[in-house]
Enzyme design. Structure first.
Site, PDB file in Angstrom:
ATOM      1  N   LYS A 246     -18.921  24.660  18.735  1.00  0.00           N
ATOM      2  CA  LYS A 246     -19.783  25.135  20.009  1.00  0.00           C
ATOM      3  C   LYS A 246     -21.540  24.384  19.581  1.00  0.00           C
ATOM      4  CE  LYS A 246     -16.170  26.179  20.948  1.00  0.00           C
ATOM      5  NZ  LYS A 246     -15.235  26.611  19.772  1.00  0.00           N
TER       6      LYS A 246
ATOM      7  N   CYS B 218     -13.854  30.536  11.435  1.00  0.00           N
ATOM      8  CA  CYS B 218     -14.540  30.510  12.912  1.00  0.00           C
ATOM      9  C   CYS B 218     -16.229  30.249  12.672  1.00  0.00           C
ATOM     10  CB  CYS B 218     -13.597  31.643  13.209  1.00  0.00           C
ATOM     11  SG  CYS B 218     -14.997  32.219  14.854  1.00  0.00           S
TER      12      CYS B 218
ATOM     13  N   GLY C 125     -17.533  36.018   8.180  1.00  0.00           N
ATOM     14  CA  GLY C 125     -17.167  35.235   9.445  1.00  0.00           C
ATOM     15  C   GLY C 125     -16.131  34.417   9.395  1.00  0.00           C
ATOM     16  N   GLY C 126     -15.487  33.924   8.067  1.00  0.00           N
ATOM     17  CA  GLY C 126     -14.147  33.188   8.103  1.00  0.00           C
ATOM     18  C   GLY C 126     -14.655  31.615   8.240  1.00  0.00           C
TER      19      GLY C 126
ATOM     20  N   HIS D 257     -21.505  34.928  46.470  1.00  0.00           N
ATOM     21  CA  HIS D 257     -21.523  33.540  46.511  1.00  0.00           C
ATOM     22  C   HIS D 257     -22.765  33.202  46.691  1.00  0.00           C
ATOM     23  CE1 HIS D 257     -20.798  29.948  49.071  1.00  0.00           C
ATOM     24  NE2 HIS D 257     -22.119  30.212  49.754  1.00  0.00           N
TER      25      HIS D 257
ATOM     26  N   GLY E  74      -4.291  19.048  19.745  1.00  0.00           N
ATOM     27  CA  GLY E  74      -4.763  20.710  20.330  1.00  0.00           C
ATOM     28  C   GLY E  74      -5.923  20.780  20.553  1.00  0.00           C
ATOM     29  N   ALA E  75      -6.348  22.346  20.425  1.00  0.00           N
ATOM     30  CA  ALA E  75      -7.744  22.560  20.854  1.00  0.00           C
ATOM     31  C   ALA E  75      -9.009  21.410  20.110  1.00  0.00           C
ATOM     32  CB  ALA E  75      -7.633  23.376  21.179  1.00  0.00           C
TER      33      ALA E  75
ATOM     34  N   GLY F 100      -2.619  21.712  13.302  1.00  0.00           N
ATOM     35  CA  GLY F 100      -2.281  22.577  13.108  1.00  0.00           C
ATOM     36  C   GLY F 100      -2.227  23.561  10.981  1.00  0.00           C
TER      37      GLY F 100
END
Length: 467
Positions: free
Chosen positions: A51, A42, A39-40, A446, A184-185, A272
């Site tokens: 999240k 992330c 999964g590294g 809608h 950054g993010a 970074g």
């Protein structure tokens, strides 16, 4: 004697494990090597656990500051910081176990250890003590070793006071004050998370805007939102030094107003990443590097050695999990002779999961003008969306950018609730080379937030109904 494989993959992150699964699906005898859980960054220390943290912050913010708007009375609202962190770690553990199961399901061998290329076809795998536990050979080798936070000499990370994103999501105690270097993010997401929970947050960015790669209108809108949260923001500001003094981190900054000294419990360095290219045998084999990343042919992901490939963060920007996965699939399918379409790096969605969320794809207005396009630009504020009004998510807007000559979608920029989900519609539109009319004439349900994309496209051509 070394064990023989068709394909060996060095690194089990979103690029490596996805490439391994695709290789398994196509019938290749495959092995994936990683010293940590699959999964590294992330799945273990990035996308997924952050999240989880951000959802906690969103819920707390909603109940703490907006419950009354919904007729809900909340007394004595509080949170348990350690349980928030524990939930995040638990989610990460579960999802990485699921990936291990997927790898096993696809009959892929999994070796836990640190792999080093010892020849063009061989990899030596050692354990945590440096003892060789396996030697394998493979017809094709894919390097997917990822990247790690970039460290600068003037911001010496000690992982206790001056930290990276890894430590920021696993702190034993919530800091009273936090300085985030880099907007950054990653920096922005942690700034949002900690500020919602009551930490005094300061953000420092050397460029003109926070989220500097985003459209300026979006960045400026987010900056206003953050300042309402009492987050201090310094743009066009450089960090001269950061050092620990008496349990606090002292940060010296410089901008057009001169020099200033700031102080906080913790400093998050989010400036970074850099590729994990050291110690894996690249130099010994003569594999070409460029700016501390592996140089590849972006049509095949082949290095300068014909049977060795590289994908994901280790080959450079954009450093995104979904890009690594796409490159992994593309690389395997190219090896298989399938001739997949080239990855369009101008159509990669970028997402930031603070509130309001930010998502974009394609060219910003500034870049589109610089490339010589005559533009049609449409904006639709969520303030004019019936669904956003009903749910209380009225902050932000959708901005659509079209080529005036052909009506081609050049870019889309969204700031607001569920922006990171909405951007996929524009991604499909760009892939199918849809023009403004295709978006406007597609009947959107809608009430939905996605109607705002249709309305923004229509507004670019003077056809918007609700604005």
């Amino acid at each position: 004697m070394s064990k023989k494989y068709d394909i060996a993959i060095l690194g089990g992150g979103p690029g490596g494990y996805v490439a391994a699964i695709r290789a398994g699906q196509l019938g290749y005898k495959t092995v994936v090597i990683d010293k940590d859980n699959l999964g590294g960054i992330c799945l273990n220390w990035g996308c997924i656990p952050t999240k989880s943290l951000l959802k906690n912050a969103e819920l707390y913010d909603l109940m703490n500051n907006h419950a009354g708007e919904f007729g809900i009375k909340v007394d004595g609202l509080s949170f348990d910081f350690n349980k928030i962190i524990k939930r995040s770690r638990g989610i990460s553990d579960r999802i990485t176990k699921n990936v291990e199961m997927l790898v096993k399901k696809n009959k892929i061998d999994r070796i836990r250890g640190f792999g080093t290329l010892v020849s063009q076809n061989e990899i030596s795998v050692v354990d945590t003590d440096g003892k060789e536990i396996e030697k394998i050979s493979a017809d094709k080798i894919i390097i997917a070793t990822g990247a790690r936070p970039r460290i600068l000499p003037n911001i010496p990370v000690d992982k206790e006071n001056i930290i990276t994103s890894t430590e920021a999501m696993n702190l034993p105690k919530q800091p009273e004050s936090l300085i985030v270097i880099g907007a950054g993010a990653i920096g922005i997401e942690f700034a949002y998370f900690y500020s919602v929970l009551g930490t005094k947050v300061t953000v420092i960015e050397m460029l003109d805007n926070i989220l500097p790669i985003e459209d300026k209108e979006v960045s400026q809108t987010l900056e206003k939102s953050f300042k309402k949260r009492k987050i201090d923001i310094f743009t066009n500001t450089t960090v001269e030094s950061a050092e620990v003094k008496k349990g606090k981190v002292v940060v010296k900054i410089k901008n057009d107003k001169g020099e200033q000294t700031l102080e906080a419990d913790k400093v998050l360095s989010a400036i970074g990443v850099t590729g994990n290219v050291e110690g894996i045998g690249l130099e010994e084999l003569g594999i070409e590097l460029f700016k501390n990343h592996i140089k590849v042919d972006k049509e095949t992901y082949q290095t300068n050695l014909e049977n060795i490939y590289a994908i994901g963060d280790v080959i450079g920007p954009p450093w995104l999990a979904h890009v690594a996965s796409a490159e992994g699939i593309h690389c395997i399918e190219t090896i298989h002779g399938m001739e997949p379409p080239s990855i369009d790096y101008n159509s990669i969605p970028g997402c930031t999961y603070c509130q309001p969320q930010v998502a974009s794809i394609g060219l910003t207005e500034e870049k589109a003008k610089a490339e010589g396009y005559e533009l049609k630009i449409g904006k639709f504020p969520f303030m004019a969306s019936g669904k956003a009004f009903a749910t209380g998510d009225r902050e932000g807007f959708v901005k659509m950018i079209f080529d005036a000559k052909y009506g081609e979608v050049l870019g889309a920029h969204i700031i607001g609730h569920e922006a990171t989900e909405l951007i996929a519609e524009v991604g499909i539109a760009k892939t199918l080379e849809a023009d403004f009319e295709a978006i406007v004439k597609t009947i959107h349900a809608h009430p939905t937030l996605s109607e705002s994309i249709m309305e923004a496209a229509a507004q670019a051509y003077g056809e918007a109904i609700h604005i």
